[in-house]
Design a protein around this motif. Structure first.
Motif, PDB file in Angstrom:
ATOM      1  N   SER A 116      -3.817 -13.364  -3.831  1.00 40.34           N
ATOM      2  CA  SER A 116      -2.390 -13.550  -3.527  1.00 40.34           C
ATOM      3  C   SER A 116      -1.637 -12.224  -3.516  1.00 40.34           C
ATOM      4  O   SER A 116      -0.566 -12.123  -2.929  1.00 40.34           O
ATOM      5  CB  SER A 116      -1.753 -14.499  -4.543  1.00 40.34           C
ATOM      6  OG  SER A 116      -1.826 -13.954  -5.846  1.00 40.34           O
ATOM      7  N   LYS A 117      -2.193 -11.199  -4.142  1.00 42.72           N
ATOM      8  CA  LYS A 117      -1.560  -9.874  -4.172  1.00 42.72           C
ATOM      9  C   LYS A 117      -2.032  -8.965  -3.043  1.00 42.72           C
ATOM     10  O   LYS A 117      -1.463  -7.900  -2.818  1.00 42.72           O
ATOM     11  CB  LYS A 117      -1.839  -9.196  -5.511  1.00 42.72           C
ATOM     12  CG  LYS A 117      -1.225  -9.906  -6.685  1.00 42.72           C
ATOM     13  CD  LYS A 117      -1.535  -9.177  -7.970  1.00 42.72           C
ATOM     14  CE  LYS A 117      -0.926  -9.912  -9.155  1.00 42.72           C
ATOM     15  NZ  LYS A 117      -1.247  -9.255 -10.424  1.00 42.72           N
ATOM     16  N   VAL A 118      -3.099  -9.374  -2.334  1.00 37.05           N
ATOM     17  CA  VAL A 118      -3.691  -8.538  -1.286  1.00 37.05           C
ATOM     18  C   VAL A 118      -2.967  -8.771   0.034  1.00 37.05           C
ATOM     19  O   VAL A 118      -2.868  -9.896   0.507  1.00 37.05           O
ATOM     20  CB  VAL A 118      -5.199  -8.844  -1.124  1.00 37.05           C
ATOM     21  CG1 VAL A 118      -5.786  -8.081   0.049  1.00 37.05           C
ATOM     22  CG2 VAL A 118      -5.935  -8.516  -2.408  1.00 37.05           C
ATOM     23  N   LYS A 119      -2.446  -7.683   0.600  1.00 36.23           N
ATOM     24  CA  LYS A 119      -1.823  -7.771   1.923  1.00 36.23           C
ATOM     25  C   LYS A 119      -2.880  -7.587   3.010  1.00 36.23           C
ATOM     26  O   LYS A 119      -2.950  -8.342   3.955  1.00 36.23           O
ATOM     27  CB  LYS A 119      -0.718  -6.722   2.057  1.00 36.23           C
ATOM     28  CG  LYS A 119      -0.007  -6.750   3.392  1.00 36.23           C
ATOM     29  CD  LYS A 119       1.115  -5.736   3.424  1.00 36.23           C
ATOM     30  CE  LYS A 119       1.714  -5.671   4.795  1.00 36.23           C
ATOM     31  NZ  LYS A 119       2.881  -6.506   4.939  1.00 36.23           N
ATOM     32  N   ASP A 120      -3.708  -6.548   2.848  1.00 39.07           N
ATOM     33  CA  ASP A 120      -4.739  -6.263   3.838  1.00 39.07           C
ATOM     34  C   ASP A 120      -5.723  -5.248   3.274  1.00 39.07           C
ATOM     35  O   ASP A 120      -5.471  -4.607   2.253  1.00 39.07           O
ATOM     36  CB  ASP A 120      -4.101  -5.712   5.114  1.00 39.07           C
ATOM     37  CG  ASP A 120      -5.000  -5.852   6.341  1.00 39.07           C
ATOM     38  OD1 ASP A 120      -6.100  -6.409   6.223  1.00 39.07           O
ATOM     39  OD2 ASP A 120      -4.575  -5.405   7.421  1.00 39.07           O
ATOM     40  N   LEU A 140      -1.631  -3.677  -1.397  1.00 37.41           N
ATOM     41  CA  LEU A 140      -1.088  -4.747  -2.222  1.00 37.41           C
ATOM     42  C   LEU A 140       0.318  -5.103  -1.758  1.00 37.41           C
ATOM     43  O   LEU A 140       1.107  -4.222  -1.390  1.00 37.41           O
ATOM     44  CB  LEU A 140      -1.068  -4.329  -3.686  1.00 37.41           C
ATOM     45  CG  LEU A 140      -2.419  -3.961  -4.295  1.00 37.41           C
ATOM     46  CD1 LEU A 140      -2.268  -3.570  -5.751  1.00 37.41           C
ATOM     47  CD2 LEU A 140      -3.399  -5.105  -4.151  1.00 37.41           C
ATOM     48  N   LYS A 141       0.630  -6.392  -1.799  1.00 33.39           N
ATOM     49  CA  LYS A 141       1.927  -6.879  -1.343  1.00 33.39           C
ATOM     50  C   LYS A 141       3.041  -6.455  -2.295  1.00 33.39           C
ATOM     51  O   LYS A 141       2.855  -6.421  -3.510  1.00 33.39           O
ATOM     52  CB  LYS A 141       1.935  -8.408  -1.273  1.00 33.39           C
ATOM     53  CG  LYS A 141       1.070  -8.992  -0.204  1.00 33.39           C
ATOM     54  CD  LYS A 141       1.139 -10.514  -0.254  1.00 33.39           C
ATOM     55  CE  LYS A 141       0.163 -11.135   0.728  1.00 33.39           C
ATOM     56  NZ  LYS A 141       0.093 -12.582   0.587  1.00 33.39           N
ATOM     57  N   ASP A 147       6.771  -8.063   3.697  1.00 33.46           N
ATOM     58  CA  ASP A 147       6.269  -7.127   4.701  1.00 33.46           C
ATOM     59  C   ASP A 147       5.984  -5.750   4.121  1.00 33.46           C
ATOM     60  O   ASP A 147       5.401  -4.897   4.792  1.00 33.46           O
ATOM     61  CB  ASP A 147       7.276  -6.999   5.846  1.00 33.46           C
ATOM     62  CG  ASP A 147       7.388  -8.287   6.646  1.00 33.46           C
ATOM     63  OD1 ASP A 147       6.390  -9.034   6.702  1.00 33.46           O
ATOM     64  OD2 ASP A 147       8.482  -8.546   7.193  1.00 33.46           O
ATOM     65  N   GLY A 148       6.393  -5.504   2.877  1.00 28.88           N
ATOM     66  CA  GLY A 148       6.221  -4.197   2.252  1.00 28.88           C
ATOM     67  C   GLY A 148       4.895  -4.061   1.524  1.00 28.88           C
ATOM     68  O   GLY A 148       4.191  -5.032   1.255  1.00 28.88           O
ATOM     69  N   VAL A 149       4.558  -2.835   1.217  1.00 31.88           N
ATOM     70  CA  VAL A 149       3.336  -2.509   0.480  1.00 31.88           C
ATOM     71  C   VAL A 149       3.742  -1.888  -0.851  1.00 31.88           C
ATOM     72  O   VAL A 149       4.469  -0.892  -0.887  1.00 31.88           O
ATOM     73  CB  VAL A 149       2.449  -1.534   1.281  1.00 31.88           C
ATOM     74  CG1 VAL A 149       1.253  -1.103   0.463  1.00 31.88           C
ATOM     75  CG2 VAL A 149       2.015  -2.152   2.586  1.00 31.88           C
ATOM     76  N   SER A 150       3.282  -2.486  -1.954  1.00 33.58           N
ATOM     77  CA  SER A 150       3.658  -1.973  -3.272  1.00 33.58           C
ATOM     78  C   SER A 150       2.703  -0.886  -3.763  1.00 33.58           C
ATOM     79  O   SER A 150       3.111   0.018  -4.480  1.00 33.58           O
ATOM     80  CB  SER A 150       3.716  -3.101  -4.299  1.00 33.58           C
ATOM     81  OG  SER A 150       2.428  -3.626  -4.525  1.00 33.58           O
ATOM     82  N   ALA A 151       1.435  -0.983  -3.388  1.00 33.62           N
ATOM     83  CA  ALA A 151       0.453   0.000  -3.855  1.00 33.62           C
ATOM     84  C   ALA A 151      -0.742   0.029  -2.906  1.00 33.62           C
ATOM     85  O   ALA A 151      -0.987  -0.910  -2.162  1.00 33.62           O
ATOM     86  CB  ALA A 151      -0.015  -0.340  -5.264  1.00 33.62           C
TER      87      ALA A 151
END
Length: 180
Positions: A116-120, A140-141, A147-151
Protein backbone atom coordinates in the motif's frame (compact mmCIF):
# COMPACT_ATOMS: atom_id res chain seq x y z
CA UNK A 1 14.58 -21.04 -10.90
CA UNK A 2 17.05 -19.41 -13.28
CA UNK A 3 20.52 -18.16 -12.53
CA UNK A 4 22.35 -15.94 -14.97
CA UNK A 5 25.73 -14.25 -14.91
CA UNK A 6 25.92 -10.50 -15.26
CA UNK A 7 28.47 -7.81 -14.47
CA UNK A 8 28.50 -5.04 -11.90
CA UNK A 9 29.42 -1.44 -12.71
CA UNK A 10 33.12 -2.26 -12.22
CA UNK A 11 33.09 -5.22 -14.62
CA UNK A 12 33.15 -7.92 -11.91
CA UNK A 13 31.00 -11.01 -12.40
CA UNK A 14 27.78 -11.21 -10.37
CA UNK A 15 24.93 -13.68 -10.58
CA UNK A 16 21.18 -13.08 -10.62
CA UNK A 17 19.01 -15.88 -9.28
CA UNK A 18 15.29 -15.55 -10.11
CA UNK A 19 12.87 -17.80 -8.24
CA UNK A 20 9.20 -17.75 -9.11
CA UNK A 21 7.22 -18.98 -6.10
CA UNK A 22 3.89 -18.24 -7.80
CA UNK A 23 2.42 -15.90 -10.39
CA UNK A 24 2.27 -13.11 -7.79
CA UNK A 25 5.46 -13.90 -5.87
CA UNK A 26 9.05 -13.74 -7.16
CA UNK A 27 12.40 -13.56 -5.46
CA UNK A 28 15.52 -12.01 -6.98
CA UNK A 29 18.94 -12.61 -5.46
CA UNK A 30 22.09 -10.85 -6.65
CA UNK A 31 25.26 -12.59 -5.46
CA UNK A 32 28.78 -11.26 -5.60
CA UNK A 33 31.97 -13.35 -5.50
CA UNK A 34 33.32 -14.34 -2.11
CA UNK A 35 36.12 -12.35 -0.50
CA UNK A 36 39.38 -13.00 -2.34
CA UNK A 37 42.17 -14.55 -0.26
CA UNK A 38 44.70 -12.76 -2.49
CA UNK A 39 43.17 -9.38 -1.65
CA UNK A 40 43.21 -10.13 2.09
CA UNK A 41 46.84 -11.23 1.91
CA UNK A 42 47.83 -8.10 -0.02
CA UNK A 43 46.24 -5.77 2.54
CA UNK A 44 47.69 -7.73 5.45
CA UNK A 45 51.18 -7.73 3.94
CA UNK A 46 51.01 -4.00 3.20
CA UNK A 47 50.04 -3.17 6.80
CA UNK A 48 52.61 -5.49 8.31
CA UNK A 49 55.46 -4.36 6.03
CA UNK A 50 54.69 -0.76 6.94
CA UNK A 51 54.71 -1.74 10.62
CA UNK A 52 58.08 -3.49 10.23
CA UNK A 53 59.54 -0.42 8.51
CA UNK A 54 58.34 1.77 11.39
CA UNK A 55 59.67 -0.80 13.88
CA UNK A 56 63.16 -0.76 12.34
CA UNK A 57 63.16 3.04 12.36
CA UNK A 58 61.93 3.38 15.96
CA UNK A 59 62.85 0.05 17.67
CA UNK A 60 59.40 0.12 19.29
CA UNK A 61 57.73 -3.33 19.51
CA UNK A 62 54.35 -1.77 20.24
CA UNK A 63 54.13 -0.87 16.55
CA UNK A 64 54.12 -4.55 15.57
CA UNK A 65 51.49 -5.44 18.16
CA UNK A 66 49.32 -2.54 17.05
CA UNK A 67 49.62 -3.60 13.39
CA UNK A 68 48.47 -7.13 14.21
CA UNK A 69 45.53 -5.89 16.27
CA UNK A 70 44.51 -3.28 13.68
CA UNK A 71 44.62 -5.88 10.90
CA UNK A 72 42.52 -8.43 12.79
CA UNK A 73 39.96 -5.90 14.03
CA UNK A 74 39.79 -4.29 10.59
CA UNK A 75 39.11 -7.64 8.89
CA UNK A 76 36.41 -8.53 11.42
CA UNK A 77 34.68 -5.17 11.03
CA UNK A 78 34.88 -5.40 7.24
CA UNK A 79 33.30 -8.87 7.20
CA UNK A 80 30.57 -7.93 9.67
CA UNK A 81 29.55 -4.47 8.45
CA UNK A 82 30.77 -3.95 4.87
CA UNK A 83 31.20 -7.13 2.79
CA UNK A 84 27.81 -8.28 1.50
CA UNK A 85 27.64 -11.74 -0.09
CA UNK A 86 24.18 -11.40 -1.59
CA UNK A 87 21.21 -9.08 -1.70
CA UNK A 88 17.67 -10.22 -2.36
CA UNK A 89 14.26 -8.79 -3.04
CA UNK A 90 11.07 -10.79 -2.52
CA UNK A 91 8.01 -9.20 -4.13
CA UNK A 92 4.56 -10.48 -3.23
CA UNK A 93 1.86 -8.79 -5.29
CA UNK A 94 -0.80 -8.25 -2.64
CA UNK A 95 1.43 -8.05 0.44
CA UNK A 96 4.63 -6.10 -0.15
CA UNK A 97 8.35 -6.17 -0.83
CA UNK A 98 11.02 -7.66 1.42
CA UNK A 99 14.61 -6.48 0.97
CA UNK A 100 17.44 -8.53 2.50
CA UNK A 101 21.21 -8.36 2.61
CA UNK A 102 23.49 -11.17 3.84
CA UNK A 103 26.94 -10.18 5.05
CA UNK A 104 30.11 -12.29 4.86
CA UNK A 105 30.06 -12.79 8.64
CA UNK A 106 26.60 -14.39 8.44
CA UNK A 107 24.73 -11.34 9.71
CA UNK A 108 21.52 -10.53 7.85
CA UNK A 109 19.64 -7.28 7.43
CA UNK A 110 15.98 -7.34 6.35
CA UNK A 111 13.33 -4.69 5.79
CA UNK A 112 9.75 -4.86 4.56
CA UNK A 113 7.67 -2.34 2.62
CA UNK A 114 3.91 -2.78 2.49
CA UNK A 115 2.41 -2.79 -1.00
CA UNK A 116 0.00 0.00 0.00
CA UNK A 117 3.03 2.30 0.41
CA UNK A 118 4.60 1.39 -2.95
CA UNK A 119 3.92 3.80 -5.80
CA UNK A 120 6.15 2.15 -8.39
CA UNK A 121 9.46 0.39 -9.04
CA UNK A 122 11.69 2.23 -11.50
CA UNK A 123 15.19 2.20 -12.93
CA UNK A 124 16.85 5.47 -12.04
CA UNK A 125 20.18 6.93 -13.09
CA UNK A 126 22.84 8.63 -11.04
CA UNK A 127 26.32 10.04 -11.44
CA UNK A 128 28.80 7.90 -9.53
CA UNK A 129 32.57 8.41 -9.67
CA UNK A 130 32.35 10.42 -12.93
CA UNK A 131 30.12 7.79 -14.57
CA UNK A 132 26.41 7.47 -15.15
CA UNK A 133 25.09 4.34 -13.46
CA UNK A 134 21.62 2.85 -13.23
CA UNK A 135 19.94 1.50 -10.14
CA UNK A 136 16.60 -0.05 -9.32
CA UNK A 137 14.52 1.76 -6.73
CA UNK A 138 11.14 1.68 -5.07
CA UNK A 139 9.13 4.89 -5.08
CA UNK A 140 7.03 5.27 -1.92
CA UNK A 141 3.70 7.09 -1.98
CA UNK A 142 3.25 10.44 -0.26
CA UNK A 143 0.46 9.87 2.32
CA UNK A 144 -1.11 13.31 1.82
CA UNK A 145 -0.67 13.48 -1.99
CA UNK A 146 -1.37 10.28 -3.98
CA UNK A 147 0.56 11.60 -7.00
CA UNK A 148 3.62 12.56 -4.92
CA UNK A 149 6.65 10.54 -3.93
CA UNK A 150 7.66 10.58 -0.26
CA UNK A 151 10.88 8.55 -0.52
CA UNK A 152 13.09 6.58 -2.87
CA UNK A 153 14.43 3.22 -1.64
CA UNK A 154 17.38 1.99 -3.74
CA UNK A 155 17.80 -1.74 -4.27
CA UNK A 156 20.97 -3.81 -4.70
CA UNK A 157 23.16 -0.98 -3.38
CA UNK A 158 26.19 -3.11 -2.62
CA UNK A 159 26.29 -5.28 -5.74
CA UNK A 160 25.57 -2.40 -8.17
CA UNK A 161 24.41 -4.50 -11.16
CA UNK A 162 24.52 -3.11 -14.69
CA UNK A 163 21.46 -2.07 -16.65
CA UNK A 164 20.84 -5.42 -18.39
CA UNK A 165 20.54 -7.16 -15.00
CA UNK A 166 18.28 -4.43 -13.62
CA UNK A 167 16.00 -4.70 -16.66
CA UNK A 168 15.39 -8.40 -15.93
CA UNK A 169 14.28 -7.61 -12.39
CA UNK A 170 12.32 -4.54 -13.46
CA UNK A 171 10.23 -6.41 -16.07
CA UNK A 172 9.25 -9.12 -13.60
CA UNK A 173 8.40 -6.57 -10.91
CA UNK A 174 6.22 -4.59 -13.32
CA UNK A 175 4.37 -7.79 -14.27
CA UNK A 176 3.56 -8.43 -10.60
CA UNK A 177 2.67 -4.80 -9.87
CA UNK A 178 0.40 -4.72 -12.92
CA UNK A 179 -1.53 -7.76 -11.71
CA UNK A 180 -2.13 -6.52 -8.16
Amino acid sequence: MTEEEFFDINGNTISLDCQSHSEFCKEFTVSVPKLSLRKVMNYTCAVWLTAYAVFFATDNTNVLSAAIIVTLVGMMLHLHFVKIDHESMLIIGSLGIQISASYASGRESTSFIEMSKVKDIVINEAIYMQRVIYYLCILLKEPSDPDGVSAVVPLFQSSKPRLNCLEEVYKSCQDILGQS
